[in-house]
Design an enzyme around this catalytic site. Structure first.
Site, PDB file in Angstrom:
ATOM      1  N   ASP A  44      13.698 -50.041  11.090  1.00 27.93           N
ATOM      2  CA  ASP A  44      13.653 -49.788   9.653  1.00 27.93           C
ATOM      3  C   ASP A  44      15.001 -49.179   9.239  1.00 27.93           C
ATOM      4  OD1 ASP A  44      12.958 -48.744   7.076  1.00 27.93           O
ATOM      5  OD2 ASP A  44      10.917 -48.341   7.711  1.00 27.93           O
TER       6      ASP A  44
ATOM      7  N   HIS B 100       5.611 -50.312   2.982  1.00 30.88           N
ATOM      8  CA  HIS B 100       5.471 -49.723   4.328  1.00 30.88           C
ATOM      9  C   HIS B 100       4.467 -48.575   4.401  1.00 30.88           C
ATOM     10  CE1 HIS B 100       8.027 -49.373   8.282  1.00 30.88           C
ATOM     11  NE2 HIS B 100       6.764 -49.597   8.510  1.00 30.88           N
TER      12      HIS B 100
ATOM     13  N   ASP C 291      13.815 -54.236   5.719  1.00 31.74           N
ATOM     14  CA  ASP C 291      15.070 -53.606   5.277  1.00 31.74           C
ATOM     15  C   ASP C 291      15.905 -53.091   6.456  1.00 31.74           C
ATOM     16  OD1 ASP C 291      14.178 -50.951   5.776  1.00 31.74           O
ATOM     17  OD2 ASP C 291      13.539 -50.653   3.705  1.00 31.74           O
TER      18      ASP C 291
ATOM     19  N   ASP D 191      10.183 -53.073   9.370  1.00 38.82           N
ATOM     20  CA  ASP D 191      10.450 -53.152   7.938  1.00 38.82           C
ATOM     21  C   ASP D 191      11.652 -54.090   7.783  1.00 38.82           C
ATOM     22  OD1 ASP D 191      11.491 -52.661   5.329  1.00 38.82           O
ATOM     23  OD2 ASP D 191      10.556 -50.681   5.303  1.00 38.82           O
TER      24      ASP D 191
ATOM     25  N   HIS E 203       5.632 -44.963   0.186  1.00 37.41           N
ATOM     26  CA  HIS E 203       6.132 -45.748   1.324  1.00 37.41           C
ATOM     27  C   HIS E 203       7.231 -45.001   2.089  1.00 37.41           C
ATOM     28  CE1 HIS E 203       9.581 -48.145  -0.867  1.00 37.41           C
ATOM     29  NE2 HIS E 203       9.592 -46.868  -1.174  1.00 37.41           N
TER      30      HIS E 203
ATOM     31  N   ASP F 187      11.172 -42.761   6.670  1.00 38.76           N
ATOM     32  CA  ASP F 187       9.837 -42.671   6.045  1.00 38.76           C
ATOM     33  C   ASP F 187       9.035 -41.490   6.571  1.00 38.76           C
ATOM     34  OD1 ASP F 187      10.500 -44.843   4.515  1.00 38.76           O
ATOM     35  OD2 ASP F 187       9.385 -46.295   5.714  1.00 38.76           O
TER      36      ASP F 187
ATOM     37  N   HIS G  86      14.955 -46.888   7.008  1.00 39.68           N
ATOM     38  CA  HIS G  86      14.518 -45.548   6.581  1.00 39.68           C
ATOM     39  C   HIS G  86      13.635 -44.886   7.629  1.00 39.68           C
ATOM     40  CE1 HIS G  86      15.110 -48.139   3.030  1.00 39.68           C
ATOM     41  NE2 HIS G  86      15.786 -47.085   2.581  1.00 39.68           N
TER      42      HIS G  86
ATOM     43  N   GLU H 261       7.482 -55.085   3.584  1.00 44.53           N
ATOM     44  CA  GLU H 261       8.504 -54.890   2.542  1.00 44.53           C
ATOM     45  C   GLU H 261       9.296 -56.144   2.150  1.00 44.53           C
ATOM     46  OE1 GLU H 261       9.023 -52.192   0.603  1.00 44.53           O
ATOM     47  OE2 GLU H 261       8.059 -50.526   1.674  1.00 44.53           O
TER      48      GLU H 261
HETATM   49  N1  LIG Z   1       9.551 -48.008   3.159  1.00 43.55           N
HETATM   50  C1  LIG Z   1      10.631 -47.811   2.432  1.00 43.55           C
HETATM   51  N2  LIG Z   1      11.300 -48.814   1.932  1.00 43.55           N
HETATM   52  N3  LIG Z   1      11.011 -46.544   2.234  1.00 43.55           N
HETATM   53  C2  LIG Z   1      12.119 -46.136   1.439  1.00 43.55           C
HETATM   54  C3  LIG Z   1      12.144 -44.646   1.241  1.00 43.55           C
HETATM   55  C4  LIG Z   1      13.347 -44.216   0.462  1.00 43.55           C
HETATM   56  C5  LIG Z   1      13.470 -42.713   0.244  1.00 43.55           C
HETATM   57  N4  LIG Z   1      13.655 -42.028   1.479  1.00 43.55           N
HETATM   58  C6  LIG Z   1      12.251 -42.178  -0.495  1.00 43.55           C
HETATM   59  O1  LIG Z   1      11.519 -41.372   0.010  1.00 43.55           O
HETATM   60  O2  LIG Z   1      12.001 -42.576  -1.585  1.00 43.55           O
END
Ligand SMILES: NC(=[NH2+])NCCC[C@H](N)C(=O)O
Length: 316
Positions: A123, A98, A244, A242, A140, A127, A125, A287
């Site tokens: 998503d 991402h 996820d 995303d 990401h 991010d 998250h 992702e």
């Molecule tokens: N695009 C994603 N899958 N991001 C996940 C981030 C997970 C966590 N917040 C990190 O900074 O590592």
């Protein structure tokens, strides 16, 4: 007039902490073949050259891993998205991890510097980490902070070296526009796995969020309407999806799965409704990681959603 789609393939995984997201694009293409679809023949495809060779080198800064490669990728994708929009095509960005969202957003702003860009972020998250706050150093987890020109120094936990500070500055300023989006032009859907520094920003800036439970309670249609009403003052909108955001019960084929997500059906209906809004100028899906999956399930879900979205877009 219906615009033609252009698929932009970004097989980059240097922003993720788990290996395999660069195979997501090809896994989606395999899913298309298995469905007997000619989708990838029908639509023009271009590939952004990646920097995955950096995975064989040291990751550099612990708080912004492979940030030099991320900067290169962001610039390349930005140029590609900008050119695609200038040619009056509708870019569909296929990731990769991402971190590509920073490039997609930069490209839209490069094509429409004066336009107010709304962002719908579907998503698990947020991010929205910066190198000053990241728990992992994985880039990401940072594309929103890059696009919002956000350091979050109030939540600072990491001490950065000068080289990282310089790269981070360049990354936020790609295209010489910073910030590229504003907090009030952002809607998050199904975000459910955040860390404290992220919670601080989301609360402080009163970011509009719909949880999975709210989507269920209010219904997908209502959430789509409210999202679009909330972004009514924006001129153009990006849909960033995303995979996820989906619940891991149906597939674990993504680097950072989190329970409590949307069903494929909910996500498919939501995205295909959203894309009928003429302000939506770009869609990205990221992702998919087939190395963590069974029988390519996530790529199949992603492909089904992709087809739903493109059909809705073309039929409008
Ligand atoms: N695009 C994603 N899958 N991001 C996940 C981030 C997970 C966590 N917040 C990190 O900074 O590592």
């Amino acid at each position: 007039m219906t615009k033609s789609l252009k698929i932009i393939e970004v097989k980059s995984e240097i922003g993720a902490g788990t290996r395999g997201a660069s195979l997501g694009v090809d896994a989606i293409k395999i899913a298309a073949l298995d469905y007997g679809s000619r989708f990838f023949k029908k639509h023009a495809c271009v590939e952004v050259p990646n920097e995955n060779h950096l995975l064989l080198e040291s990751s550099g800064s612990a708080y912004a891993k492979r940030i030099s490669g991320i900067l290169t990728m962001t610039e390349r994708l930005s140029d590609m998205v900008r050119d695609t929009l200038n040619e009056k095509h509708f870019p569909v960005v296929l990731g990769g991890d991402h971190s590509c969202a920073a490039g997609t957003i930069a490209g839209i702003k490069a094509a429409y510097p004066k336009s107010r860009l709304g962002l719908i972020w579907i998503d698990a998250h947020a991010d929205i980490h910066s190198p000053y706050t990241t728990p992992s150093g994985n880039m990401h987890g940072m594309p929103l902070a890059i696009s919002l020109d956000e350091d979050n120094l109030n939540s600072k936990v990491n001490q950065l070296d000068q080289e990282t500070i310089n790269y981070w500055y360049q990354l936020k300023n790609v295209g010489n526009i910073a910030p590229k989006i504003k907090y009030e032009d952002l809607v998050m859907i199904s975000v459910r796995d955040t860390e404290k520094p992220e919670d601080y920003l989301l609360r402080k800036n009163n970011v509009k969020m719909f949880s999975t439970a709210e989507v269920r309670k209010r219904g997908v249609e209502r959430v789509v309407i409210e999202t679009m009403m909330y972004l009514d003052h924006c001129d153009i909108i990006l849909l960033s999806f995303d995979v996820d955001a989906l619940d891991p019960t149906s597939s674990r084929g993504t680097g950072t799965p989190v329970t409590g997500g949307l069903t494929e059906r909910e996500a498919g209906i939501m995205l295909s409704r959203m894309v009928t809004n003429p302000k939506v100028c770009c869609f990205e899906i990221v992702e998919v990681n087939p190395t963590l999956d069974r029988e390519n399930q996530m790529a199949e879900h992603a492909f089904e959603i992709l087809v739903k979205v493109t059909n809705a877009f073309r039929n409008d």
